[in-house]
Design a protein around this motif. Structure first.
Motif, PDB file in Angstrom:
ATOM      1  N   ASN A   9       0.827  -1.221   0.000  1.00  0.00           N
ATOM      2  CA  ASN A   9       0.000   0.000   0.000  1.00  0.00           C
ATOM      3  C   ASN A   9       0.856   1.263   0.000  1.00  0.00           C
ATOM      4  O   ASN A   9       0.569   2.222   0.705  1.00  0.00           O
ATOM      5  N   ASN A  10       1.933   1.233  -0.779  1.00  0.00           N
ATOM      6  CA  ASN A  10       2.846   2.363  -0.930  1.00  0.00           C
ATOM      7  C   ASN A  10       3.570   2.728   0.370  1.00  0.00           C
ATOM      8  O   ASN A  10       4.055   3.833   0.527  1.00  0.00           O
ATOM      9  N   ILE A  11       3.641   1.771   1.304  1.00  0.00           N
ATOM     10  CA  ILE A  11       4.401   1.948   2.538  1.00  0.00           C
ATOM     11  C   ILE A  11       5.620   1.040   2.452  1.00  0.00           C
ATOM     12  O   ILE A  11       5.485  -0.165   2.220  1.00  0.00           O
ATOM     13  N   PHE A  12       6.798   1.614   2.619  1.00  0.00           N
ATOM     14  CA  PHE A  12       8.060   0.895   2.497  1.00  0.00           C
ATOM     15  C   PHE A  12       8.540   0.504   3.885  1.00  0.00           C
ATOM     16  O   PHE A  12       8.618   1.353   4.777  1.00  0.00           O
ATOM     17  N   GLU A  13       8.862  -0.775   4.064  1.00  0.00           N
ATOM     18  CA  GLU A  13       9.334  -1.237   5.363  1.00  0.00           C
ATOM     19  C   GLU A  13      10.502  -2.197   5.177  1.00  0.00           C
ATOM     20  O   GLU A  13      10.391  -3.211   4.493  1.00  0.00           O
ATOM     21  N   PHE A  14      11.623  -1.857   5.794  1.00  0.00           N
ATOM     22  CA  PHE A  14      12.812  -2.705   5.777  1.00  0.00           C
ATOM     23  C   PHE A  14      12.527  -3.873   6.709  1.00  0.00           C
ATOM     24  O   PHE A  14      12.323  -3.685   7.905  1.00  0.00           O
ATOM     25  N   ARG A  15      12.494  -5.096   6.191  1.00  0.00           N
ATOM     26  CA  ARG A  15      12.075  -6.259   6.985  1.00  0.00           C
ATOM     27  C   ARG A  15      13.223  -7.101   7.527  1.00  0.00           C
ATOM     28  O   ARG A  15      13.186  -7.505   8.676  1.00  0.00           O
ATOM     29  N   ALA A  16      14.208  -7.424   6.665  1.00  0.00           N
ATOM     30  CA  ALA A  16      15.211  -8.404   7.089  1.00  0.00           C
ATOM     31  C   ALA A  16      16.557  -8.154   6.427  1.00  0.00           C
ATOM     32  O   ALA A  16      16.628  -7.650   5.308  1.00  0.00           O
ATOM     33  N   ILE A  17      17.588  -8.534   7.165  1.00  0.00           N
ATOM     34  CA  ILE A  17      18.957  -8.555   6.650  1.00  0.00           C
ATOM     35  C   ILE A  17      19.520  -9.932   6.977  1.00  0.00           C
ATOM     36  O   ILE A  17      19.396 -10.406   8.108  1.00  0.00           O
ATOM     37  N   ARG A  18      20.103 -10.562   5.969  1.00  0.00           N
ATOM     38  CA  ARG A  18      20.714 -11.879   6.145  1.00  0.00           C
ATOM     39  C   ARG A  18      22.176 -11.813   5.717  1.00  0.00           C
ATOM     40  O   ARG A  18      22.475 -11.381   4.605  1.00  0.00           O
ATOM     41  N   HIS A  19      23.058 -12.251   6.623  1.00  0.00           N
ATOM     42  CA  HIS A  19      24.492 -12.293   6.336  1.00  0.00           C
ATOM     43  C   HIS A  19      24.914 -13.740   6.108  1.00  0.00           C
ATOM     44  O   HIS A  19      24.545 -14.624   6.877  1.00  0.00           O
ATOM     45  N   PHE A  20      25.710 -13.947   5.075  1.00  0.00           N
ATOM     46  CA  PHE A  20      26.246 -15.263   4.738  1.00  0.00           C
ATOM     47  C   PHE A  20      27.775 -15.165   4.641  1.00  0.00           C
ATOM     48  O   PHE A  20      28.314 -15.067   3.535  1.00  0.00           O
ATOM     49  N   PRO A  21      28.465 -15.160   5.785  1.00  0.00           N
ATOM     50  CA  PRO A  21      29.920 -15.096   5.735  1.00  0.00           C
ATOM     51  C   PRO A  21      30.523 -16.458   5.401  1.00  0.00           C
ATOM     52  O   PRO A  21      29.992 -17.496   5.794  1.00  0.00           O
ATOM     53  N   THR A  22      31.616 -16.430   4.663  1.00  0.00           N
ATOM     54  CA  THR A  22      32.426 -17.624   4.433  1.00  0.00           C
ATOM     55  C   THR A  22      33.812 -17.312   4.970  1.00  0.00           C
ATOM     56  O   THR A  22      34.448 -16.349   4.532  1.00  0.00           O
ATOM     57  N   VAL A  23      34.231 -18.108   5.933  1.00  0.00           N
ATOM     58  CA  VAL A  23      35.552 -17.918   6.514  1.00  0.00           C
ATOM     59  C   VAL A  23      36.334 -19.212   6.338  1.00  0.00           C
ATOM     60  O   VAL A  23      35.821 -20.296   6.607  1.00  0.00           O
ATOM     61  N   VAL A  24      37.530 -19.070   5.806  1.00  0.00           N
ATOM     62  CA  VAL A  24      38.430 -20.205   5.637  1.00  0.00           C
ATOM     63  C   VAL A  24      39.556 -20.016   6.641  1.00  0.00           C
ATOM     64  O   VAL A  24      40.265 -19.011   6.612  1.00  0.00           O
TER      65      VAL A  24
ATOM     66  N   ALA B  87      21.231  -1.063  16.467  1.00  0.00           N
ATOM     67  CA  ALA B  87      20.467   0.132  16.114  1.00  0.00           C
ATOM     68  C   ALA B  87      19.126  -0.208  15.464  1.00  0.00           C
ATOM     69  O   ALA B  87      18.159   0.536  15.631  1.00  0.00           O
ATOM     70  N   VAL B  88      19.059  -1.315  14.738  1.00  0.00           N
ATOM     71  CA  VAL B  88      17.808  -1.676  14.059  1.00  0.00           C
ATOM     72  C   VAL B  88      17.010  -2.735  14.816  1.00  0.00           C
ATOM     73  O   VAL B  88      15.935  -3.134  14.377  1.00  0.00           O
ATOM     74  N   ALA B  89      17.520  -3.161  15.972  1.00  0.00           N
ATOM     75  CA  ALA B  89      16.869  -4.220  16.756  1.00  0.00           C
ATOM     76  C   ALA B  89      15.411  -3.860  17.039  1.00  0.00           C
ATOM     77  O   ALA B  89      15.090  -2.727  17.383  1.00  0.00           O
ATOM     78  N   GLY B  90      14.554  -4.856  16.870  1.00  0.00           N
ATOM     79  CA  GLY B  90      13.133  -4.655  17.091  1.00  0.00           C
ATOM     80  C   GLY B  90      12.390  -4.165  15.867  1.00  0.00           C
ATOM     81  O   GLY B  90      11.163  -4.169  15.832  1.00  0.00           O
ATOM     82  N   ASN B  91      13.123  -3.726  14.855  1.00  0.00           N
ATOM     83  CA  ASN B  91      12.512  -3.235  13.619  1.00  0.00           C
ATOM     84  C   ASN B  91      12.864  -4.073  12.400  1.00  0.00           C
ATOM     85  O   ASN B  91      12.074  -4.187  11.476  1.00  0.00           O
ATOM     86  N   VAL B  92      14.069  -4.612  12.381  1.00  0.00           N
ATOM     87  CA  VAL B  92      14.557  -5.386  11.246  1.00  0.00           C
ATOM     88  C   VAL B  92      15.108  -6.709  11.772  1.00  0.00           C
ATOM     89  O   VAL B  92      15.915  -6.715  12.704  1.00  0.00           O
ATOM     90  N   ALA B  93      14.678  -7.814  11.201  1.00  0.00           N
ATOM     91  CA  ALA B  93      15.206  -9.129  11.577  1.00  0.00           C
ATOM     92  C   ALA B  93      16.579  -9.291  10.936  1.00  0.00           C
ATOM     93  O   ALA B  93      16.725  -9.136   9.723  1.00  0.00           O
ATOM     94  N   VAL B  94      17.585  -9.585  11.752  1.00  0.00           N
ATOM     95  CA  VAL B  94      18.939  -9.769  11.244  1.00  0.00           C
ATOM     96  C   VAL B  94      19.389 -11.182  11.599  1.00  0.00           C
ATOM     97  O   VAL B  94      19.230 -11.624  12.731  1.00  0.00           O
ATOM     98  N   SER B  95      19.921 -11.883  10.600  1.00  0.00           N
ATOM     99  CA  SER B  95      20.381 -13.249  10.832  1.00  0.00           C
ATOM    100  C   SER B  95      21.739 -13.470  10.184  1.00  0.00           C
ATOM    101  O   SER B  95      22.151 -12.707   9.311  1.00  0.00           O
ATOM    102  N   VAL B  96      22.408 -14.528  10.635  1.00  0.00           N
ATOM    103  CA  VAL B  96      23.701 -14.891  10.065  1.00  0.00           C
ATOM    104  C   VAL B  96      23.713 -16.397   9.841  1.00  0.00           C
ATOM    105  O   VAL B  96      23.240 -17.166  10.678  1.00  0.00           O
TER     106      VAL B  96
END
Length: 148
Positions: free
Chosen positions: A87-102, A128-137
């Motif tokens: 409905n023309n409302i923009f909401e940042f929902r999630a950030i997903r990190h995929f690190p590769t460490v050797v 800073a975004v806690a509670g507003n944007v789901a962040v996962s790794v």
């Protein structure tokens, strides 16, 4: 101790115009992305938030690995973000990190994986975004194959 960061910006018109930002070593054109009905010139707030979260995570993770004296052969990151437009409302929902460490040694794999999760929860952008944007790794931790 407070660290202050400064940014100067210009905007050349209405919603579908363009602008510029200048902060420290970053100078870039900005606009709304094409996918959201804008001109798609330069970067945009969505990419910048993803970039802030990704670089914060990556630097935090690298520092934690170093403090734990885990020898790293390479550390790379792929990151993704979801922005919902309803409905023309923009909401940042999630950030997903995929690190590769050797790692240089096989013995530190579990610890390096645990540190990936700790780095995410310790990152100041995630806080800073806690509670507003789901962040996962989702870490991919492996050791150098010395038989190659």
């Amino acid at each position: 101790m407070i660290h202050q960061f400064l940014l100067d910006a210009t905007w050349n018109g209405g919603r579908n115009s363009t602008g510029t930002i200048q902060t420290g070593n970053l100078s870039h054109s900005i606009s709304i992305p094409k996918e959201m009905g804008g001109p798609g010139i330069g970067t945009n707030p969505d990419e910048m938030l993803l970039g802030a979260a990704a670089t914060c995570f990556l630097i935090t993770y690298a520092a934690m690995l170093e403090r734990a004296q885990i020898e790293v052969e390479s550390l790379t990151l792929h990151a993704e973000a979801d922005v919902d437009v309803t409905n023309n409302i923009f909401e940042f929902r999630a950030i997903r990190h995929f690190p590769t460490v050797v790692l240089k040694e096989q013995t530190q794999l579990e610890k390096a994986e645990r540190l990936a999760f700790k780095a995410e929860s310790s990152c100041m952008i995630t806080k800073a975004v806690a509670g507003n944007v789901a962040v996962s790794v989702t870490p991919n931790v492996k050791a150098v194959d010395r038989d190659e």
